[in-house]
Design an enzyme around this catalytic site. Structure first.
Site, PDB file in Angstrom:
ATOM      1  N   ASP A 133       0.835  -1.189   0.000  1.00  0.00           N
ATOM      2  CA  ASP A 133       0.000   0.000   0.000  1.00  0.00           C
ATOM      3  C   ASP A 133       0.879   1.251   0.000  1.00  0.00           C
ATOM      4  O   ASP A 133       0.550   2.256   0.614  1.00  0.00           O
ATOM      5  CB  ASP A 133      -0.887  -0.049   1.271  1.00  0.00           C
ATOM      6  CG  ASP A 133      -1.992   0.990   1.260  1.00  0.00           C
ATOM      7  OD1 ASP A 133      -2.326   1.467   0.171  1.00  0.00           O
ATOM      8  OD2 ASP A 133      -2.505   1.321   2.334  1.00  0.00           O
ATOM      9  N   ASP A 242     -15.517  -0.219   8.940  1.00  0.00           N
ATOM     10  CA  ASP A 242     -15.633  -1.618   8.496  1.00  0.00           C
ATOM     11  C   ASP A 242     -17.031  -1.979   8.019  1.00  0.00           C
ATOM     12  O   ASP A 242     -17.313  -3.148   7.766  1.00  0.00           O
ATOM     13  CB  ASP A 242     -15.264  -2.573   9.643  1.00  0.00           C
ATOM     14  CG  ASP A 242     -13.772  -2.629   9.920  1.00  0.00           C
ATOM     15  OD1 ASP A 242     -12.989  -2.444   8.970  1.00  0.00           O
ATOM     16  OD2 ASP A 242     -13.390  -2.860  11.085  1.00  0.00           O
TER      17      ASP A 242
END
EC number: 1.17.99.6
Length: 312
Positions: A133, A242
């Site tokens: 990332d 989430d």
């Protein structure tokens, strides 16, 4: 068995030894089908203040421009699903599960360095770079191209065996390795749970997320004040979110990770809403010393908590 097939076997064996759950291999090259999608996404300004998303357009689509002589992209999956979920009370402030323990960038980067070293011992001279990332890599697309999963309606990579609570990482190397077949099937079907559940309506169409509306963006990437339009929609998230993963049926297959460094500190587990609201520099440094939460700095975390508090 020819050499490229032998190399594939060696890479996957070493990856498993280091704790990676899945490893897929693809031939490095230009992601032709992704270019118009990325361009359209940027033209809609879905990147918000993430200006870096518009940089290095060519490199983002072609890892051979990132790594000289690149021939292969090795995609890796590393589980972070926690042994238990923190902040379960409805009124509790929440952080994304990936941030419960130590910052994944460092934990996984260290593993990738060892992986590359082990491959150099077993195979010989290999040039390459490791990414977590951390570079303009379209990691979900490469993972799909190497057969590790498909892109869900929330734009995340979904895997039939473990859902989506995992990190993606890549090794881009100058070694020719036998590629795996891509994942061409979409197993989401007619399900729209992630789209329906997003409180800020960030998933604007299947597979397309308006980053500037995403709670993760608002609580981490956005440096200014959170726009008033999102009042009452944050659902107590103060770092990441989430929701679209929690409602995904594929995440019923998530199993707890085996990485001690991803376990939360006891201080984090014990934090009450009052602790979040009165957080000091000392507490912030102690609880989040090696955490991804440090990205927001104390000022950003206080902003997020203050914004969420007014929702109540």
């Amino acid at each position: 068995m020819n050499l490229p097939e032998k190399y594939s076997q060696i890479i996957k064996t070493q990856a498993k030894y280091l704790g990676f759950d899945f490893c897929g291999i693809a031939k490095a090259g230009f992601l032709e089908s992704e270019a118009p999608k990325l361009e359209a996404w940027l033209n809609q300004n879905y990147q918000g203040e993430m200006a870096y998303m518009a940089n290095h357009f060519d490199k983002r689509l072609d890892p051979t421009k990132l790594v000289e002589g690149a021939k292969t992209v090795v995609s890796l999956v590393y589980n972070y699903f926690p042994k238990k979920e923190l902040f379960q009370k409805k009124e509790a402030y929440k952080i994304a599960k990936y941030a419960y323990g130590q910052d994944y960038h460092y934990v996984i980067k260290d593993k990738l360095k060892v992986l590359l070293e082990n491959l150099q011992i077993e195979i010989g001279e290999i040039g390459g770079r490791a990414f977590v990332d951390s570079a303009p890599m379209m990691e979900r697309q490469w993972a799909q191209k190497s057969g590790l999963g498909w892109l869900g309606k929330n734009s995340l990579l979904l895997n039939k065996e473990m859902g989506s609570f995992f990190f993606l990482a890549e090794l881009v190397i100058d070694l020719e390795v036998a590629p795996d077949p891509p994942m061409l099937k979409d197993y989401c079907g007619t399900c729209t749970k992630c789209i329906d559940a997003c409180p800020t309506e960030a998933i604007v169409q299947p597979g397309v997320v308006d980053g500037s509306k995403c709670i993760s963006y608002l609580t981490i990437e956005l440096k200014e004040n959170i726009p008033a339009a999102f009042k009452g929609k944050m659902e107590n998230w103060v770092f990441g979110c989430d929701i679209c993963q929690d409602v995904c049926p594929w995440n019923r297959f998530s199993k707890p990770h085996q990485e001690p460094l991803f376990d939360p500190k006891s201080e984090l587990e014990k934090m009450t809403n009052h602790d979040w609201e009165e957080i000091t520099e000392e507490t912030f440094s102690k609880v989040f010393s090696k955490s991804a939460v440090k990205r927001t700095k104390l000022k950003g975390l206080r902003r997020n908590v203050g914004f969420a508090k007014k929702d109540k």
